[in-house]
Write a protein that holds these residues in place. Structure first.
Motif, PDB file in Angstrom:
ATOM      1  N   LYS A  74       0.817  -1.212   0.000  1.00  8.19           N
ATOM      2  CA  LYS A  74       0.000   0.000   0.000  1.00  8.19           C
ATOM      3  C   LYS A  74       0.858   1.273   0.000  1.00  8.19           C
ATOM      4  O   LYS A  74       0.483   2.273  -0.596  1.00  8.19           O
ATOM      5  N   PHE A  75       2.004   1.243   0.670  1.00  9.27           N
ATOM      6  CA  PHE A  75       2.868   2.422   0.711  1.00  9.27           C
ATOM      7  C   PHE A  75       3.443   2.738  -0.674  1.00  9.27           C
ATOM      8  O   PHE A  75       3.512   3.898  -1.073  1.00  9.27           O
ATOM      9  N   GLY A 110       2.716   6.134  -2.758  1.00  8.12           N
ATOM     10  CA  GLY A 110       3.815   6.943  -3.269  1.00  8.12           C
ATOM     11  C   GLY A 110       3.695   7.190  -4.763  1.00  8.12           C
ATOM     12  O   GLY A 110       3.923   8.309  -5.243  1.00  8.12           O
ATOM     13  N   ILE A 111       3.325   6.154  -5.502  1.00  5.63           N
ATOM     14  CA  ILE A 111       3.144   6.300  -6.950  1.00  5.63           C
ATOM     15  C   ILE A 111       2.004   7.278  -7.250  1.00  5.63           C
ATOM     16  O   ILE A 111       2.119   8.127  -8.141  1.00  5.63           O
ATOM     17  N   LEU A 170       6.032  20.292  -4.147  1.00  5.29           N
ATOM     18  CA  LEU A 170       7.013  19.962  -3.113  1.00  5.29           C
ATOM     19  C   LEU A 170       6.412  19.036  -2.060  1.00  5.29           C
ATOM     20  O   LEU A 170       7.033  18.045  -1.664  1.00  5.29           O
ATOM     21  N   LYS A 171       5.193  19.337  -1.615  1.00  4.81           N
ATOM     22  CA  LYS A 171       4.525  18.470  -0.629  1.00  4.81           C
ATOM     23  C   LYS A 171       4.299  17.071  -1.182  1.00  4.81           C
ATOM     24  O   LYS A 171       4.524  16.077  -0.491  1.00  4.81           O
ATOM     25  N   LEU A 172       3.856  16.977  -2.428  1.00  3.50           N
ATOM     26  CA  LEU A 172       3.633  15.668  -3.037  1.00  3.50           C
ATOM     27  C   LEU A 172       4.925  14.863  -3.141  1.00  3.50           C
ATOM     28  O   LEU A 172       4.933  13.653  -2.900  1.00  3.50           O
ATOM     29  N   LEU A 173       6.025  15.529  -3.488  1.00  2.51           N
ATOM     30  CA  LEU A 173       7.327  14.852  -3.548  1.00  2.51           C
ATOM     31  C   LEU A 173       7.743  14.342  -2.172  1.00  2.51           C
ATOM     32  O   LEU A 173       8.234  13.212  -2.038  1.00  2.51           O
ATOM     33  N   CYS A 183       6.442   7.741   1.716  1.00  3.12           N
ATOM     34  CA  CYS A 183       5.773   6.467   1.418  1.00  3.12           C
ATOM     35  C   CYS A 183       6.757   5.419   0.918  1.00  3.12           C
ATOM     36  O   CYS A 183       6.696   4.250   1.323  1.00  3.12           O
ATOM     37  N   PHE A 184       7.685   5.833   0.053  1.00  2.00           N
ATOM     38  CA  PHE A 184       8.667   4.881  -0.471  1.00  2.00           C
ATOM     39  C   PHE A 184       9.623   4.408   0.617  1.00  2.00           C
ATOM     40  O   PHE A 184      10.057   3.246   0.619  1.00  2.00           O
TER      41      PHE A 184
END
Length: 192
Positions: free
Chosen positions: A136-137, A141-142, A176-179, A185-186
């Motif tokens: 799930k992580f 992340g994807i 930036l937040k999404l990165l 997550c990764f």
């Protein structure tokens, strides 16, 4: 009602209990939404003497019911049905809302944004269906990374309609937040 002690009857009792529970959830869910509609209509008629703003809330509540009812009935199994319902009803909802508000931009801008969003949501659902089963992580992340190009697609589409800059400071912060979220997550996925 006491539960029978014989195991053969336990299964029957549990099935009847589940059927009652499964029937109760949609009834209560629908009653809550219907009561919201009725309260809005009563208040609007009492205040203005006719249905004015309550038509907007009635439409929005009906749309929310159509989207979330499959999820309320089926739980996680209803998410795809809810997404399908959202995909089918969002454009008619925006059209009627645009007519009620007498603002054509609600339909044009809303439809452009929602079509792109629907594509993103279906891709995200597919990622969780195939990758999310095992990790799930990684799937999350994807999806965070996939959201970045969709931000640009929405911005480019909207900039053509409303003549605004394609990329602003808030967009950079969002990217930036999404990165950062994807990176976290990764990391969690690697530790598992």
């Amino acid at each position: 009602m006491n539960q029978p002690k014989n195991s053969m009857f336990n299964t029957s009792y549990n099935n009847k209990s589940n059927i009652k529970k499964n029937m109760l959830i949609p009834i209560v869910f629908s009653a809550v939404f219907l009561s919201g509609i009725i309260i809005c209509l009563i208040c609007d008629i009492a205040i203005s003497g006719s249905c004015t703003w309550s038509l907007i809330t009635t439409l929005s509540i009906a749309f929310a019911w159509a989207v979330f009812f499959p999820v309320a009935v089926s739980g996680k199994n209803g998410i795809i049905a809810g997404l399908l319902s959202f995909s089918v009803f969002i454009v008619p909802y925006l059209f009627i809302l645009s007519n009620l508000l007498k603002v054509k931009e609600v339909f044009s801008i809303g439809t452009a944004s929602s079509v792109i969003s629907i594509i993103f949501l279906w891709i995200s659902a597919a990622i969780f269906k195939y990758i999310g089963r095992t990790n799930k992580f990684t799937a999350t992340g994807i999806v965070f990374l996939l959201a970045i190009p969709f931000i640009f697609i929405v911005n480019i589409t909207l900039s053509k309609i409303i003549k605004e800059p394609v990329f602003g400071i808030w967009d950079m912060l969002s990217v930036l937040k999404l990165l950062v979220f994807a990176f976290i997550c990764f990391i969690f996925a690697k530790r598992r």
